[in-house]
Design an enzyme around this catalytic site. Sequence first.
Site, PDB file in Angstrom:
ATOM      1  N   GLU A 181      17.203 123.320  36.427  1.00 14.58           N
ATOM      2  CA  GLU A 181      18.324 122.787  36.891  1.00 14.58           C
ATOM      3  C   GLU A 181      17.803 121.371  37.612  1.00 14.58           C
ATOM      4  O   GLU A 181      18.317 120.390  37.342  1.00 14.58           O
ATOM      5  CB  GLU A 181      19.136 123.387  37.721  1.00 14.58           C
ATOM      6  CG  GLU A 181      19.987 124.526  37.158  1.00 14.58           C
ATOM      7  CD  GLU A 181      20.851 125.348  37.790  1.00 14.58           C
ATOM      8  OE1 GLU A 181      21.803 126.292  37.314  1.00 14.58           O
ATOM      9  OE2 GLU A 181      20.471 125.597  39.039  1.00 14.58           O
ATOM     10  N   LYS A 198      33.475 127.016  47.204  1.00 13.30           N
ATOM     11  CA  LYS A 198      32.092 126.546  47.606  1.00 13.30           C
ATOM     12  C   LYS A 198      31.686 125.393  48.361  1.00 13.30           C
ATOM     13  O   LYS A 198      30.544 125.231  48.761  1.00 13.30           O
ATOM     14  CB  LYS A 198      31.547 126.216  46.137  1.00 13.30           C
ATOM     15  CG  LYS A 198      31.659 127.068  44.971  1.00 13.30           C
ATOM     16  CD  LYS A 198      30.639 128.048  44.958  1.00 13.30           C
ATOM     17  CE  LYS A 198      30.663 129.027  43.638  1.00 13.30           C
ATOM     18  NZ  LYS A 198      30.106 128.243  42.414  1.00 13.30           N
ATOM     19  N   GLY A 238      21.665 130.384  42.581  1.00 14.36           N
ATOM     20  CA  GLY A 238      22.290 131.721  42.486  1.00 14.36           C
ATOM     21  C   GLY A 238      22.139 132.607  41.100  1.00 14.36           C
ATOM     22  O   GLY A 238      21.990 133.829  41.032  1.00 14.36           O
ATOM     23  N   ALA A 289      27.268 124.827  41.528  1.00 19.71           N
ATOM     24  CA  ALA A 289      26.676 124.798  42.776  1.00 19.71           C
ATOM     25  C   ALA A 289      26.941 126.178  43.403  1.00 19.71           C
ATOM     26  O   ALA A 289      28.212 126.809  43.149  1.00 19.71           O
ATOM     27  CB  ALA A 289      26.765 123.804  43.753  1.00 19.71           C
ATOM     28  N   ASP A 302      26.480 120.269  36.515  1.00 20.78           N
ATOM     29  CA  ASP A 302      25.964 121.575  36.833  1.00 20.78           C
ATOM     30  C   ASP A 302      27.014 122.129  38.037  1.00 20.78           C
ATOM     31  O   ASP A 302      27.758 121.584  38.495  1.00 20.78           O
ATOM     32  CB  ASP A 302      24.625 121.322  37.547  1.00 20.78           C
ATOM     33  CG  ASP A 302      23.910 122.740  37.065  1.00 20.78           C
ATOM     34  OD1 ASP A 302      24.325 123.774  37.110  1.00 20.78           O
ATOM     35  OD2 ASP A 302      22.449 122.640  37.446  1.00 20.78           O
ATOM     36  N   GLY A 340      25.612 128.895  34.875  1.00 17.95           N
ATOM     37  CA  GLY A 340      26.564 129.514  35.681  1.00 17.95           C
ATOM     38  C   GLY A 340      27.854 129.703  34.820  1.00 17.95           C
ATOM     39  O   GLY A 340      28.080 129.315  33.920  1.00 17.95           O
TER      40      GLY A 340
HETATM   41  C1  5RP Z   1      22.244 128.821  38.698  1.00  9.86           C
HETATM   42  C2  5RP Z   1      23.167 127.907  39.606  1.00  9.86           C
HETATM   43  C3  5RP Z   1      24.652 127.989  39.457  1.00  9.86           C
HETATM   44  O1  5RP Z   1      25.017 126.618  39.168  1.00  9.86           O
HETATM   45  C4  5RP Z   1      25.264 128.384  40.503  1.00  9.86           C
HETATM   46  O2  5RP Z   1      24.681 129.675  40.799  1.00  9.86           O
HETATM   47  C5  5RP Z   1      26.765 128.449  40.482  1.00  9.86           C
HETATM   48  O3  5RP Z   1      27.082 129.404  39.744  1.00  9.86           O
HETATM   49  P1  5RP Z   1      28.619 129.797  39.489  1.00  9.86           P
HETATM   50  O4  5RP Z   1      29.346 128.905  38.574  1.00  9.86           O
HETATM   51  O5  5RP Z   1      28.258 131.150  38.451  1.00  9.86           O
HETATM   52  O6  5RP Z   1      29.288 130.332  40.527  1.00  9.86           O
HETATM   53  O7  5RP Z   1      22.616 127.177  40.447  1.00  9.86           O
HETATM   54  O8  5RP Z   1      21.037 128.952  39.084  1.00  9.86           O
END
Ligand code: 5RP
Length: 226
Positions: free
Chosen positions: A107, A125, A100, A87, A85, A30
């Site tokens: 993951e 978030k 997303g 979220a 990671d 992400g």
């Molecule tokens: C991908 C994910 C990402 O961690 C999540 O969508 C957050 O993404 P971003 O940092 O672009 O907002 O779960 O599958």
Amino acid sequence: MADQTALKKLAGYRAAEFVEDGMVVGIGSGSTIAFVVEALGKRVAEEGLKIKGVPTSDKTRRTAAKLGIPMHNVDDVDHIDITIDGADQIDENFAAIKGGGAALLWEKIVAVNSRRNIWVVDDTKIAPHLTHYLPVEVIPYGAEQLFKRLKQKGYEPTWRLDQNGNPVRTDSANFLFDLHFDKMPDPFKLGRELTSMVGVVEHGLFLNIVDQVVVGRDDETIAVFD
Ligand code: 5RP
């Protein structure tokens, strides 16, 4: 007030400091994690940091490898010390929705095989309750039937489509549905129900997984301990 991208960068760089020499590091996916990868790449180049990376998506594997981080398949490492990671949303009990970016399956596999999990987010978030749509990865065979069953349950599924209107394929060549709720049911009950449905590969509820959350908020980074 810093913009969302600046907060992602701030939090991403802070989270990269948790990585120590010799660690095996699960690397998420992400736009927030792109900053973690950037920061780790700099530490590898400038400090001579020696790590092994385990990717949660093909995209992360490619980006990290380009920045000089040696990447390994999850089955080729003995253990994973830490996974960082992003979220899509985290509630007050540290339950999260992920996927997303279509990478939820890898993951979750990397997360459950990791000794420690850190999530990095900007403060948009964080929410008292989960309200984000819920991604669900499904086997292509019988996907239309599964879609109907989810609809009958009132979970308002939509197909995840790419910009050409074709179904998105995950790195495991599956499809994704996004479920929409007026009010999210109990996440543990919902997670168990989805897991029990034939054709569902995995869902984006990440429960009892995280150890620490790094939140980028108003020009300062706040680390929240679970
Ligand atoms: C991908 C994910 C990402 O961690 C999540 O969508 C957050 O993404 P971003 O940092 O672009 O907002 O779960 O599958």
